[in-house]
Design a protein around this motif. Structure first.
Motif, short mmCIF file in Angstrom:
data_model
loop_
_atom_site.label_atom_id
_atom_site.label_comp_id
_atom_site.label_asym_id
_atom_site.label_seq_id
_atom_site.Cartn_x
_atom_site.Cartn_y
_atom_site.Cartn_z
N ALA A 54 0.82 -1.21 0.00
CA ALA A 54 0.00 0.00 0.00
C ALA A 54 0.85 1.26 0.00
N VAL A 55 1.98 1.24 0.72
CA VAL A 55 2.79 2.45 0.83
C VAL A 55 3.46 2.82 -0.49
N THR A 56 3.39 1.96 -1.47
CA THR A 56 3.96 2.28 -2.79
C THR A 56 2.92 2.87 -3.73
N GLY A 57 1.65 2.95 -3.26
CA GLY A 57 0.58 3.40 -4.13
C GLY A 57 0.15 4.82 -3.84
N PHE A 58 -0.49 5.45 -4.83
CA PHE A 58 -0.93 6.83 -4.72
C PHE A 58 -1.98 7.01 -3.63
N ARG A 59 -2.92 6.08 -3.51
CA ARG A 59 -4.05 6.25 -2.60
C ARG A 59 -3.62 6.34 -1.14
N PHE A 60 -2.62 5.55 -0.77
CA PHE A 60 -2.11 5.62 0.60
C PHE A 60 -1.52 7.00 0.87
N TRP A 61 -0.72 7.48 -0.06
CA TRP A 61 -0.08 8.78 0.13
C TRP A 61 -1.07 9.92 0.01
N MET A 62 -2.17 9.72 -0.71
CA MET A 62 -3.24 10.71 -0.72
C MET A 62 -3.76 10.92 0.69
N LYS A 63 -4.02 9.82 1.40
CA LYS A 63 -4.53 9.93 2.78
C LYS A 63 -3.50 10.55 3.69
N TRP A 64 -2.25 10.15 3.54
CA TRP A 64 -1.21 10.72 4.39
C TRP A 64 -1.00 12.20 4.09
N ALA A 65 -1.02 12.57 2.81
CA ALA A 65 -0.82 13.98 2.47
C ALA A 65 -1.91 14.84 3.08
N TYR A 66 -3.15 14.37 3.01
CA TYR A 66 -4.27 15.12 3.56
C TYR A 66 -4.16 15.28 5.06
N THR A 67 -3.92 14.19 5.76
CA THR A 67 -3.88 14.25 7.23
C THR A 67 -2.62 14.94 7.75
N ILE A 68 -1.49 14.72 7.09
CA ILE A 68 -0.25 15.37 7.52
C ILE A 68 -0.33 16.87 7.30
N ALA A 69 -0.92 17.29 6.19
CA ALA A 69 -1.05 18.72 5.92
C ALA A 69 -1.92 19.40 6.97
N ILE A 70 -3.05 18.76 7.31
CA ILE A 70 -3.91 19.32 8.36
C ILE A 70 -3.14 19.37 9.68
N GLY A 71 -2.42 18.29 9.99
CA GLY A 71 -1.66 18.26 11.23
C GLY A 71 -0.60 19.34 11.30
N ALA A 72 0.10 19.59 10.20
CA ALA A 72 1.15 20.60 10.19
C ALA A 72 0.58 21.99 10.45
N VAL A 73 -0.54 22.30 9.78
CA VAL A 73 -1.18 23.61 9.99
C VAL A 73 -1.68 23.73 11.43
N ALA A 74 -2.29 22.66 11.94
CA ALA A 74 -2.86 22.70 13.29
C ALA A 74 -1.78 22.81 14.36
N VAL A 75 -0.68 22.10 14.19
CA VAL A 75 0.40 22.18 15.18
C VAL A 75 0.99 23.59 15.21
N ALA A 76 1.19 24.19 14.03
CA ALA A 76 1.71 25.56 13.98
C ALA A 76 0.76 26.52 14.69
N ALA A 77 -0.55 26.34 14.49
CA ALA A 77 -1.52 27.20 15.16
C ALA A 77 -1.55 26.94 16.67
N THR A 78 -1.36 25.70 17.07
CA THR A 78 -1.32 25.37 18.49
C THR A 78 -0.13 26.03 19.17
N ILE A 79 1.02 25.99 18.52
CA ILE A 79 2.21 26.66 19.06
C ILE A 79 1.94 28.15 19.21
N HIS A 80 1.31 28.74 18.22
CA HIS A 80 0.98 30.17 18.26
C HIS A 80 0.08 30.50 19.45
N LEU A 81 -0.92 29.68 19.70
CA LEU A 81 -1.90 29.96 20.75
C LEU A 81 -1.37 29.66 22.15
#
Length: 213
Positions: A54-81
């Motif tokens: 699965a880790v060699t396929g697009f669909r797995f990385w689609m899910k990771w890209a979506y969740t990691i991107a949200i996490g990165a934005v949220a962590v930066a905002a958490t640090i700010h607050l």
């Protein structure tokens, strides 16, 4: 002693906070919670048996890209607050980017799929448990963030709790991908997002109590 002299005396005895202390403590809290979440994924849900493929396929990385991107934005905002003088975190507007891209992918799947199969796109085989699983997996990470905040002085408690919940939910979803076999962008857009939003709701409710100082 005058009030001005007392304030100056107290301020003079305050030790400077080391550079990077806030993001470092939050990172430690997230990492500690993520270890517990990973144990839950492995021992409770189990890793998907075809993970190495699965880790060699697009669909797995689609899910990771979506969740990691949200996490990165949220962590930066958490640090700010975490700072008492923090204003509204404008970085949260960046969430539009991963959400918008996933909407485009989901619409593409719908267009290419016969209408009779649309229900399978958004329900998959695990829609009944996906949202709840992500919310549960977010709890250890949220607890780690709350422990880190014991050293901080946030002033916008409900907003900070909600954003910390967003970070925890996204991180929990990242690890949930190691178990989840779903491949539809529409499934991820609906049920992963609802799981993350459930963590936001938990944070908004718990924040004013756990972050009070």
């Amino acid at each position: 002693m005058r009030t001005e002299d007392l304030a100056a005396s107290l301020a003079g005895n305050v030790r400077a906070v080391p550079r990077g202390a806030v993001p470092r403590r939050i990172a430690i809290g997230i990492a500690g919670g993520a270890i517990l979440t990973m144990i839950l994924v492995v021992e409770w849900l189990g890793l998907r048996p075809d993970l190495s493929i699965a880790v060699t396929g697009f669909r797995f990385w689609m899910k990771w890209a979506y969740t990691i991107a949200i996490g990165a934005v949220a962590v930066a905002a958490t640090i700010h607050l975490a700072r008492p003088e923090a204003a509204s975190p404008r970085r949260l507007w960046w969430l539009v980017v991963p959400a918008g891209l996933l909407v485009v992918l989901a619409l593409g799947d719908v267009v290419r799929t016969p209408p009779a199969d649309w229900a399978a796109l958004w329900q998959g085989g695990s829609w009944q448990v996906c949202t709840l699983n992500i919310a549960i997996l977010s709890l250890p990470i949220f607890a780690g963030i709350m422990l880190a905040f014991r050293r901080f002085a946030p002033t916008r408690l409900r907003l900070t709790g909600a954003v910390a919940g967003l970070a925890a939910g996204a991180c929990g979803a990242v690890l949930y991908c190691l178990h989840c076999p779903e491949v539809s962008a529409l499934f991820v857009l609906v049920w992963y997002s609802l799981g993350i939003l459930a963590a936001v709701a938990i944070g908004a409710l718990a924040g004013p109590k756990l972050l009070r100082w």
